[in-house]
Design a protein around this motif. Sequence first.
Motif, PDB file in Angstrom:
ATOM      1  N   PHE A   1       0.816  -1.209   0.000  1.00 15.22           N
ATOM      2  CA  PHE A   1       0.000   0.000   0.000  1.00 15.22           C
ATOM      3  C   PHE A   1       0.853   1.263   0.000  1.00 15.22           C
ATOM      4  O   PHE A   1       1.949   1.297   0.573  1.00 15.22           O
ATOM      5  N   TRP A   2       0.326   2.316  -0.668  1.00 12.30           N
ATOM      6  CA  TRP A   2       0.791   3.679  -0.458  1.00 12.30           C
ATOM      7  C   TRP A   2      -0.113   4.310   0.602  1.00 12.30           C
ATOM      8  O   TRP A   2      -1.317   4.032   0.643  1.00 12.30           O
ATOM      9  N   ILE A   3       0.429   5.142   1.432  1.00  9.04           N
ATOM     10  CA  ILE A   3      -0.354   5.769   2.505  1.00  9.04           C
ATOM     11  C   ILE A   3      -0.138   7.275   2.459  1.00  9.04           C
ATOM     12  O   ILE A   3       0.995   7.758   2.544  1.00  9.04           O
ATOM     13  N   VAL A   4      -1.219   8.024   2.288  1.00 10.54           N
ATOM     14  CA  VAL A   4      -1.194   9.484   2.285  1.00 10.54           C
ATOM     15  C   VAL A   4      -1.937   9.958   3.526  1.00 10.54           C
ATOM     16  O   VAL A   4      -3.029   9.455   3.838  1.00 10.54           O
ATOM     17  N   SER A   5      -1.360  10.902   4.248  1.00  7.14           N
ATOM     18  CA  SER A   5      -1.985  11.387   5.480  1.00  7.14           C
ATOM     19  C   SER A   5      -2.068  12.904   5.488  1.00  7.14           C
ATOM     20  O   SER A   5      -1.257  13.589   4.861  1.00  7.14           O
ATOM     21  N   VAL A   6      -3.075  13.408   6.198  1.00  7.60           N
ATOM     22  CA  VAL A   6      -3.256  14.850   6.408  1.00  7.60           C
ATOM     23  C   VAL A   6      -3.311  15.076   7.916  1.00  7.60           C
ATOM     24  O   VAL A   6      -4.207  14.556   8.590  1.00  7.60           O
ATOM     25  N   SER A   7      -2.352  15.836   8.434  1.00  6.22           N
ATOM     26  CA  SER A   7      -2.271  16.093   9.877  1.00  6.22           C
ATOM     27  C   SER A   7      -2.455  17.572  10.146  1.00  6.22           C
ATOM     28  O   SER A   7      -2.132  18.437   9.306  1.00  6.22           O
ATOM     29  N   ASP A   8      -2.971  17.876  11.331  1.00  7.61           N
ATOM     30  CA  ASP A   8      -3.099  19.286  11.742  1.00  7.61           C
ATOM     31  C   ASP A   8      -2.812  19.389  13.233  1.00  7.61           C
ATOM     32  O   ASP A   8      -2.761  18.384  13.948  1.00  7.61           O
TER      33      ASP A   8
END
Length: 385
Positions: A310-317
């Motif tokens: 898998f490729w994993i893309v994340s959005v953090s804040d």
Amino acid sequence: MEDLKVLLIEDDPDDHVIIKQLLSEIPSARFSLDWVTDYDTALKALGDNTYDICLLDYRLGAHDGLELLTEAKKGGLASPILFLTGQGRYEVDVQAMNLGAADYLVKDQLTAALLERAIRYAIERETSKKALQKANEELEMRVREKTADLAEVNRELQRESEKIKLFAYSVSHDLKNPVIGLHGLSRRLLKRYGDVLDEKGRTYLRHIMQSAQQIAVLTEGINAFISSKETPMNAEDVDLSQALDAIRREFSEHFTSRNIRWSHPDHLPVIRADQLSLMRVIRNLVDNALKYGGDELGEIRIGFSETKSFWIVSVSDDGIGIGTENPDTLFGPFSRIGSPPHTEGLGLGLAIVQEIAHQHKGEVWAEPGPSGGATFSISIFKGNV
């Protein structure tokens, strides 16, 4: 054992007498013995399948027991066979067993006890075999019936799903036009006659406009959610760097006005995914961070990692965080991140994100940050074509 019908296929009268005598010495059962000496009569007798056990001699004049066993099997032989040989010929015995004989016996070594045990084991094995076969046939029949029932249920579910989808589209369309008219008329009323109304009247009109706008956005959101479930995936090469640059430009005014920092890795690969859907996922997650991050929000970070599959893309804040002990509940339709009541949002964005993740044979999940904020991640299966 009970009364048993035995077929003896033997061309030697002396052996017939010996077998008959041995059967009479077995105390545990009574045997009715039929004796056949030639190939054709034996083949017909075996084809009738009226015997509990058959004792088959290897020698039958111009033919042999192996030929007879082969032809009988072609005709649907059901009786267990005990193969008889004059001498211990291993290769013949092996062939007989391979052709389906239950056991083989050397006539020179035969005793009543040995014959009784061989008959009993052969019948028990055949009985068990038939019981197992019957159970398998019944199971296969039940599976076929259940499969047919399941197929019909699936067809009915599909029909109901189509009805619900058409109903949702119809309701969205029927609501949208009058709501847009209501919003427009309220805006014109406020513009032309706002000075005639007092502050309370103007406030009422603004509430009407706001509610009408929320209904219009809701209808669009419902259509978008249905579309995300119905639109087929179009896998293509996606340059993540270019995709993220485009999203950053879309939100640049929000970042500037709120003094929010944006960051993503310098070097990102080209991956295989549906570009429009993937950008929609990232856009929804960034938009959620802006909506629910609160006044503490100062940074939005895009992350990337990969596993073997898998490729994993994340959005953090670094905002106020998720506000729930069970992040998985956030991905249901109309679920919203814990936030002040005035925060905009329909709770469909994360449901759409989850649907897109599943289309890519991946998952989506949320994690609280170590010191506040949250991280939302989506996995994308590398085998998507």
